[in-house]
Design an enzyme around this catalytic site. Structure first.
Site, PDB file in Angstrom:
ATOM      1  N   ARG A 167     -10.460   0.784  12.614  1.00  0.00           N
ATOM      2  CA  ARG A 167      -9.896   1.486  13.508  1.00  0.00           C
ATOM      3  C   ARG A 167     -10.555   1.233  14.986  1.00  0.00           C
ATOM      4  NH1 ARG A 167      -7.549   1.647   9.836  1.00  0.00           N
ATOM      5  NH2 ARG A 167      -6.942   3.083   8.465  1.00  0.00           N
ATOM      6  N   SER A 217      -4.533  11.545  10.798  1.00  0.00           N
ATOM      7  CA  SER A 217      -6.143  11.657  10.282  1.00  0.00           C
ATOM      8  C   SER A 217      -7.058  11.754  11.332  1.00  0.00           C
ATOM      9  CB  SER A 217      -6.214  10.270   9.505  1.00  0.00           C
ATOM     10  OG  SER A 217      -7.495  10.184   9.088  1.00  0.00           O
ATOM     11  N   GLU A 287     -11.726  10.095  14.459  1.00  0.00           N
ATOM     12  CA  GLU A 287     -10.804   8.946  14.532  1.00  0.00           C
ATOM     13  C   GLU A 287      -9.791   9.470  15.742  1.00  0.00           C
ATOM     14  OE1 GLU A 287      -7.146   7.019  11.972  1.00  0.00           O
ATOM     15  OE2 GLU A 287      -9.205   7.525  11.081  1.00  0.00           O
TER      16      GLU A 287
END
Length: 295
Positions: A167, A217, A287
């Site tokens: 990520r 998420s 995230e």
């Protein structure tokens, strides 16, 4: 109306909650929708000349905009969405919808993009975050990107220079903005590709609360653990602050169930981080990006 930017779609004091997946976010001073790279360059040049801040939102999927909104220019790439194929190389502008791009690859029997068939957002955001799911990620197929630097220069960045990680990409530090990207795909079988995409979409529908606004998420996967599992073990499923709650369907998601605010999201994220750390000793790392000003 900014006379120097006449002809460009620019909206003043525009509430960003109408454009974000979370359905939260205060106003942008100026919300701009450039139709091409020339209009984009004009906006950035004007903002830099006037010492006005500017940023690009992409499709605003894995993102929370605070309730006080964003000062200066917010640029959205909805109209910069062309997708082209040259042999097995797919080139997409930053505003191209990621899910629709995977469908184009499927239509031409090109494999490599199946993992992204259910990920909301834009090509630009996917490159920025090195988006991934079900064992695949953008870095596996990425060739290069054309980016706009904070000073307004356009340059090309290679896969090596992107320094992709989980990520993560190098442009998260440099402030460069993706305006288009190229991906290396492989010839495949249409039916096989279609079946795999149907399988992944079915898994997503079973496990994720797609029926509610959310930011996707919320937390990165901690080494050796799954964020959703840790949240569930801390008995936080269904925990609610204001109009935002931890999803009963998947504890790694937070959903807007009753006109929630960005503050509700931030307060719930902070509460989950603290509670999980007290319960398991693992500190979750968000995230989702949080930007803008508080009220």
């Amino acid at each position: 109306m900014i006379t120097e930017l006449h002809g460009i779609d620019i909206r003043e004091n525009e509430p960003l909650k109408h454009y974000t997946y979370t359905k939260v976010g205060g106003p942008a001073d100026f919300l701009a929708f450039p139709r091409n790279h020339y209009e984009l360059s004009r906006i950035v040049a004007y903002a830099n000349k006037e010492n006005m801040p500017w940023l690009v939102l992409g499709n605003a999927s894995n993102l929370i905009v605070r309730d006080g909104g964003i000062r200066g220019f917010v640029i959205m790439f909805d109209k910069l969405n062309a997708v082209h194929l040259n042999g097995y190389t797919l080139k997409a502008e930053a505003g191209a919808n990621l899910i629709e791009t995977t469908k184009i690859a499927k239509f031409h029997s090109l494999t490599g993009f199946e993992f992204a068939c259910g990920i909301p957002g834009s090509i630009g955001g996917a490159v920025f975050m090195n988006a991934g799911a079900y064992g695949g990620e953008i870095s596996h197929i990425f060739l290069s990107a054309k980016v706009l630097t904070p000073s307004g220069e356009i340059k090309t960045i290679s896969a090596r220079d992107m320094a992709f990680g989980y990520r993560h990409s190098a442009i998260q530090e440099t402030g460069d903005i993706v305006i288009s990207a190229k991906f290396a795909l492989k010839p495949g079988n249409y039916d096989t590709i279609s079946q795999e995409m149907n399988r992944l979409n079915h898994l997503r529908q079973l496990k994720q609360p797609l029926e509610f606004p959310s930011c996707g998420s919320v937390f990165k996967r901690p080494p050796g653990h799954f964020a959703g599992q840790l949240i569930m073990e801390a008995n936080l499923k269904g925990h609610r602050i204001g109009g935002v709650e931890v999803s009963e369907k998947h504890a790694g998601f937070m959903i807007n169930v009753a006109d929630g605010t960005a503050k509700d999201y931030e307060d719930l994220i902070a509460y989950v981080i603290e509670t999980v750390e007290n319960h398991s000793g693992v500190k979750l790392e968000p995230e989702v990006r949080i930007i803008g000003e508080n009220l």
